[in-house]
Design an enzyme around this catalytic site. Structure first.
Site, PDB file in Angstrom:
ATOM      1  N   GLU A 271      31.982  49.466  60.298  1.00 35.37           N
ATOM      2  CA  GLU A 271      32.961  50.028  61.219  1.00 35.37           C
ATOM      3  C   GLU A 271      32.591  51.480  61.504  1.00 35.37           C
ATOM      4  O   GLU A 271      32.809  52.368  60.679  1.00 35.37           O
ATOM      5  CB  GLU A 271      34.372  49.949  60.636  1.00 35.37           C
ATOM      6  CG  GLU A 271      35.409  50.438  61.633  1.00 35.37           C
ATOM      7  CD  GLU A 271      36.761  50.710  61.005  1.00 35.37           C
ATOM      8  OE1 GLU A 271      37.763  50.561  61.710  1.00 35.37           O
ATOM      9  OE2 GLU A 271      36.811  51.083  59.818  1.00 35.37           O
TER      10      GLU A 271
ATOM     11  N   ASP B  60      34.336  49.185  55.877  1.00 38.30           N
ATOM     12  CA  ASP B  60      35.396  49.935  56.536  1.00 38.30           C
ATOM     13  C   ASP B  60      35.065  51.426  56.521  1.00 38.30           C
ATOM     14  O   ASP B  60      34.511  51.945  55.555  1.00 38.30           O
ATOM     15  CB  ASP B  60      36.714  49.687  55.798  1.00 38.30           C
ATOM     16  CG  ASP B  60      37.894  50.354  56.457  1.00 38.30           C
ATOM     17  OD1 ASP B  60      38.420  49.781  57.426  1.00 38.30           O
ATOM     18  OD2 ASP B  60      38.290  51.455  55.999  1.00 38.30           O
TER      19      ASP B  60
END
Length: 478
Positions: A231, A205
């Site tokens: 990400e 993330d």
């Protein structure tokens, strides 16, 4: 995480025959993102659906300890690296991984290396105390964080400045000094703990907010090679570029999200712009992890979602799974009124009617079977007579037709497929695929020249492949 990024400018099932034994990951894998599902629910779904349907990976929500709260974003704030969350405890997490493996499904952990929680104090779900820049359960203290002193309370304000993006705080979240050997060691220890439980991959993330060298160093300390997807919520023209991270592992494609939204919602662009996704200067297909939407873009207006009208979302998912570009992820989520809403029923997954869960992973079972069947076959025979009508083959193994217009499409298609009668699997949402007589689904007849004459309803798709082909009056799967 809620991330800020630039929107893309215009033009810029196989049959279930009982328990599934451990199997190799498909040459064209599909990931199911089971957003906010509890560990026990994921374990059950791996056995009853994900494995039988042919999903290669399941991506699960973050496992580490986080602040208390029903909001989905609570678990994207770290308090400690203890494996305890509102989705279950360490034993339940380990059992989920083991159960999914038995069903032939590998597990990707959503992980947070960039930051800890926001600037408040309290007691986390596992009992750990925390405050701003103070996490005694790790331990981390003030010196382990970035303080970029940019005159804006250390917050990112200029996304055109790569240094600020990587060294200031995202949405008030305490930004870890990932260049520090101590911090790197703690993050690697967390990764190795997940490995000890059997994890197969990591979703990183907010990778955009960490220098690539820092990520590479942390991953080099892991005891096992994992599938890595990062990400990087940018497009290629931004200061922090997705391609900057391709040397580390796969990169999640946010260019792709914007193109799909433009294509399916704007007739002046149209879905015909989606043919050559591998020629846009993006991350290469082999490194691209793509999706029509994820949990962030489902909420910020940047993507086609379950709320989009006219069957657009389903058609976009059909195209994503049928196209040869990237490794697709199918978001499986739930209805929400407020963007902060957490999962229904305390995270216990439920695919019955009116449960609040959308279960998109089930709706796409037929297309997962399609992708597994066509594998890495080339995308060929592309036709696009208008902006919202396309058809294409995947070698001689599968064929797809998508009519994203408001009128029916009558045409004869040169499919390149072997002669025979095929079952349309685009609407199949069961692990059993279709029954032995194609009951309830369209039968598509390809003649000896490989041609198919058919009428495609408005806002509808057809997809078929050589794994579900009729013989005489019956259609056994193979």
């Amino acid at each position: 995480m809620k991330l800020q990024y630039t929107l893309v400018p215009a033009l810029a099932g196989r049959a279930f025959a009982g328990p599934v034994q451990s199997r190799a990951v498909s040459a064209a894998p599909v990931i199911a993102q089971m957003f906010q599902w509890s560990w026990d629910s994921v374990a059950q779904e791996c056995t009853t659906f994900l494995g039988p349907a042919g999903y290669s990976y399941v991506q699960v929500s973050p496992a580490q300890e986080h602040p208390q709260g029903d909001e989905w974003s609570a678990e994207y704030q770290v308090v400690s690296y203890n494996i305890t969350s509102k989705h279950g405890n360490r034993a339940q997490y380990a059992n989920m991984i083991s159960t999914c493996h038995k069903a032939g499904v590998k597990v990707i952990a959503d992980t947070l290396f960039n930051h800890m929680s926001g600037p408040y104090s309290g007691t986390a779900v596992g009992g750990s105390k925390f405050a701003a820049y103070s996490y005694p359960a790790v331990p981390f203290s003030n010196s382990n964080f970035h303080h970029c002193n940019n005159g804006h309370n250390d917050q990112i304000v200029n996304y055109s400045n790569a240094t600020e993006v990587r060294f200031c705080e995202l949405d008030t979240l305490s930004d870890l000094a990932t260049e520090s050997d101590y911090v790197r060691g703690k993050l690697a220890a967390y990764g190795n703990d997940l490995i000890s439980l059997g994890i197969d991959g990591l979703r990183l993330d907010a990778a955009k907010h960490m220098p690539p060298a820092d990520i590479s160093n942390i991953l080099s300390r892991l005891k096992k090679s994992l599938y890595i997807t990062q990400e990087v919520a940018s497009i290629q023209s931004d200061a922090v570029k997705p391609t900057d991270y391709a040397g580390i592992g796969s990169v999640q494609g946010f260019d792709y999200i914007g193109w799909f939204k433009d294509a399916f919602t704007d007739d002046s662009k149209g879905i015909w712009i989606l043919q050559n996704l591998d020629k846009q200067g993006w991350v290469s297909s082999a490194k691209a992890n793509v999706f029509v939407t994820n949990h962030d873009t489902e909420r910020n207006g940047a993507a086609v979602t379950y709320r989009s009208p006219s069957n657009i979302y389903r058609n976009a998912l059909v195209l994503s799974l049928a196209h040869s570009y990237g490794t697709p992820t199918v978001l499986s989520s739930y209805t929400f009124s407020q963007n902060t809403d957490g999962a229904p029923n305390g995270g216990k997954g439920d695919c019955t009617n009116n449960s609040g869960w959308l279960c998109q992973h089930r709706q796409m079972a037929g297309m997962v079977g399609f992708r597994n069947r066509v594998g890495t076959a080339a995308l060929t025979k592309w036709v696009a007579p208008s902006s919202q009508r396309i058809a294409f083959a995947r070698g001689a193994l599968g064929f797809v037709i998508i009519n994203n217009s408001d009128t029916q499409w009558n045409s004869t298609f040169a499919t390149g497929m072997p002669k025979g009668t095929y079952c349309d699997i685009s609407q199949v949402s069961s692990t059993s695929g279709v029954d032995s007589a194609c009951t309830g689904v369209m039968q598509l007849v390809v003649d000896g020249s490989g041609n198919l004459k058919v009428t495609v309803p408005p806002r509808f798709s057809f997809a078929f492949h050589t794994g579900v082909k009729c013989t005489s009056s019956r259609c056994p799967t193979s």
